[in-house]
Design an enzyme around this catalytic site. Structure first.
Site, PDB file in Angstrom:
ATOM      1  N   ASN A   1       5.259   1.367  -6.776  1.00 13.45           N
ATOM      2  CA  ASN A   1       4.756   2.220  -5.710  1.00 13.45           C
ATOM      3  C   ASN A   1       4.763   3.657  -6.192  1.00 13.45           C
ATOM      4  O   ASN A   1       5.051   3.927  -7.360  1.00 13.45           O
ATOM      5  CB  ASN A   1       5.603   2.046  -4.440  1.00 13.45           C
ATOM      6  CG  ASN A   1       4.772   2.184  -3.172  1.00 13.45           C
ATOM      7  OD1 ASN A   1       4.307   3.259  -2.859  1.00 13.45           O
ATOM      8  ND2 ASN A   1       4.589   1.075  -2.453  1.00 13.45           N
TER       9      ASN A   1
ATOM     10  N   PHE B   1       3.457   7.053   1.416  1.00 11.45           N
ATOM     11  CA  PHE B   1       4.533   7.681   0.668  1.00 11.45           C
ATOM     12  C   PHE B   1       4.020   8.619  -0.416  1.00 11.45           C
ATOM     13  O   PHE B   1       4.776   9.045  -1.274  1.00 11.45           O
ATOM     14  CB  PHE B   1       5.413   6.598   0.027  1.00 11.45           C
ATOM     15  CG  PHE B   1       5.865   5.563   1.027  1.00 11.45           C
ATOM     16  CD1 PHE B   1       6.809   5.879   1.972  1.00 11.45           C
ATOM     17  CD2 PHE B   1       5.319   4.288   1.027  1.00 11.45           C
ATOM     18  CE1 PHE B   1       7.224   4.933   2.898  1.00 11.45           C
ATOM     19  CE2 PHE B   1       5.735   3.340   1.944  1.00 11.45           C
ATOM     20  CZ  PHE B   1       6.681   3.667   2.888  1.00 11.45           C
TER      21      PHE B   1
ATOM     22  N   PRO C   1       0.836  -1.209   0.000  1.00 14.78           N
ATOM     23  CA  PRO C   1       0.000   0.000   0.000  1.00 14.78           C
ATOM     24  C   PRO C   1       0.865   1.251   0.000  1.00 14.78           C
ATOM     25  O   PRO C   1       1.846   1.352   0.739  1.00 14.78           O
ATOM     26  CB  PRO C   1      -0.799  -0.122   1.292  1.00 14.78           C
ATOM     27  CG  PRO C   1      -0.873  -1.593   1.547  1.00 14.78           C
ATOM     28  CD  PRO C   1       0.440  -2.137   1.069  1.00 14.78           C
ATOM     29  N   CYS C   2       0.498   2.208  -0.851  1.00 17.45           N
ATOM     30  CA  CYS C   2       1.393   3.334  -1.113  1.00 17.45           C
ATOM     31  C   CYS C   2       1.046   4.599  -0.340  1.00 17.45           C
ATOM     32  O   CYS C   2       1.799   5.558  -0.358  1.00 17.45           O
ATOM     33  CB  CYS C   2       1.377   3.662  -2.603  1.00 17.45           C
ATOM     34  SG  CYS C   2      -0.235   4.179  -3.231  1.00 17.45           S
ATOM     35  N   GLN C   3      -0.094   4.645   0.339  1.00 21.79           N
ATOM     36  CA  GLN C   3      -0.533   5.906   0.911  1.00 21.79           C
ATOM     37  C   GLN C   3       0.476   6.581   1.839  1.00 21.79           C
ATOM     38  O   GLN C   3       0.562   7.805   1.861  1.00 21.79           O
ATOM     39  CB  GLN C   3      -1.869   5.719   1.648  1.00 21.79           C
ATOM     40  CG  GLN C   3      -3.075   5.609   0.725  1.00 21.79           C
ATOM     41  CD  GLN C   3      -3.226   4.225   0.133  1.00 21.79           C
ATOM     42  OE1 GLN C   3      -2.457   3.324   0.433  1.00 21.79           O
ATOM     43  NE2 GLN C   3      -4.220   4.043  -0.719  1.00 21.79           N
TER      44      GLN C   3
END
Length: 353
Positions: free
Chosen positions: A123, A85, A81-83
């Site tokens: 990502n 960054f 999950p990228c949130q």
């Protein structure tokens, strides 16, 4: 012989679908979201899906599954999950305490413990900025290098790989079989496809629907409801336009005081790539997610098309859940290109026959 794919943080299966299109065999997926599991299992009925938290999954268990697939080459896909960054979060103090931050380090344990032939990570570009050895991405790079991997990574504009979005992503490939680069760009100036893919190319032929409605014979072609005020705002918005095109009586107070927020409450343009799709990609108020001409936000199916999912890929869950699955997904077309590139690399190395 085929590359066998283990898809960690699989979500609904964007990366898996793309790798399968490239001729790879998907044998394992892991995620902790039950709606993603339902979507994945509908579209990959023969693949073992592990509904689990990677932080509590044993390396020995994954190693036993990997050993069952040898001597086929093994690819580990780890698109966490990228949130934490994203551009909005990389400078926010709360990011340091986000429970998702250590997930890349958890994935590294499986790479080091199982030694797949190839590692793929996708990502947000903000992750790349955190490449100091004390930060998650830097630690991950160090783990790969110490385990003997050759690593390549860079910021990639999705539209240069035939995805109809202006979004950029960080793409990483690592190989145990020699130097590996990233695939040659397929779209844009200097390529065999000088034009970028557009919104029109991918969704224009879908039948019209109203806000809050669904087209029964097109899977997941359903749009979120809109208030009368937002419908009026949409009617006042031209293709490609936004809140700056509204009369003052329709403006939000925050728009009157601040010059930013240019992409919220906006319509897409037919003949340009879409903006980057987020986990709220079917919400009119959360980005430039208005349909180019119909008075609604894009539908779940349209969002999936702009992430290059095929029309028969079916999503499970609520509208919000399906949007989240789509926004978190690796675009299928990019994964397919990555898959073909990996196959060529392994054939050149004499690993894949």
């Amino acid at each position: 012989m085929k590359v066998k794919v283990f898809d960690f943080f699989s979500g609904c299966g964007g990366a898996s679908y793309g790798f399968r299109e490239a001729g790879m065999s998907i044998v394992f997926a892991l995620d902790w979201d039950s709606d993603s599991q339902r979507t994945f299992e509908v579209n990959f009925p023969s693949v073992h899906f592990e509904l689990a938290d990677i932080r509590t999954t044993k390396v020995s268990y994954i190693r036993s599954l990997v050993n069952m697939e040898r001597p086929n080459p093994i690819l580990f896909c780890g698109c966490a999950p990228c949130q934490p960054f994203t551009k909005q979060n990389t400078k926010h103090p709360a990011r340091k305490n986000d429970e998702r931050v250590p997930l890349l380090s958890c994935f590294a344990k499986f790479v080091v413990g199982c030694k797949p032939d190839i590692v793929f990570v996708e990502n947000v570009p903000g992750l790349q900025k955190l490449n100091r050895r004390t930060q998650p991405f830097g630690k991950f790079l160090q783990s790969l290098e110490e385990a003997g991997y050759h690593v390549a990574y860079r910021r990639v504009p999705l539209m240069k790989y035939g995805v109809p979005q202006s979004r950029c992503r960080l793409v990483l490939l690592a190989s145990r079989h020699g130097t590996i680069g990233l695939p040659t760009e397929t779209n844009g100036p200097g390529t065999t496809n000088p034009e970028y893919e557009t919104v029109r190319n991918w969704i224009e032929d879908l039948p019209p629907i109203a806000a809050g409605k669904e087209f029964a014979t097109v899977p997941n072609h359903c749009a979120a409801r809109l208030s009368e005020l937002n419908l009026e705002r949409l009617r006042a918005t031209p293709e490609g336009g936004g809140h700056r095109d509204w009369p003052k009586r329709l403006q939000l107070e925050c728009h009157k005081k601040i010059s930013g927020y240019s992409d919220v409450y906006g319509r897409m343009s037919w003949d340009r790539p879409a903006p980057g799709l987020t986990t709220r990609c079917i919400s009119y108020s959360n980005g430039r997610f208005g349909h180019p001409e119909q008075n609604r936000a894009i539908s779940v199916r349209e969002a999936a098309c702009l992430q290059t999912f095929p029309r028969d890929f079916f999503f499970e869950g609520t509208l919000a859940s399906m949007a989240r699955q789509i926004g978190n997904a690796v675009p299928v077309r990019m994964a397919t290109i990555i898959g073909h590139h990996v196959n060529r690399h392994l054939k050149n190395a004499g690993v894949l026959t």
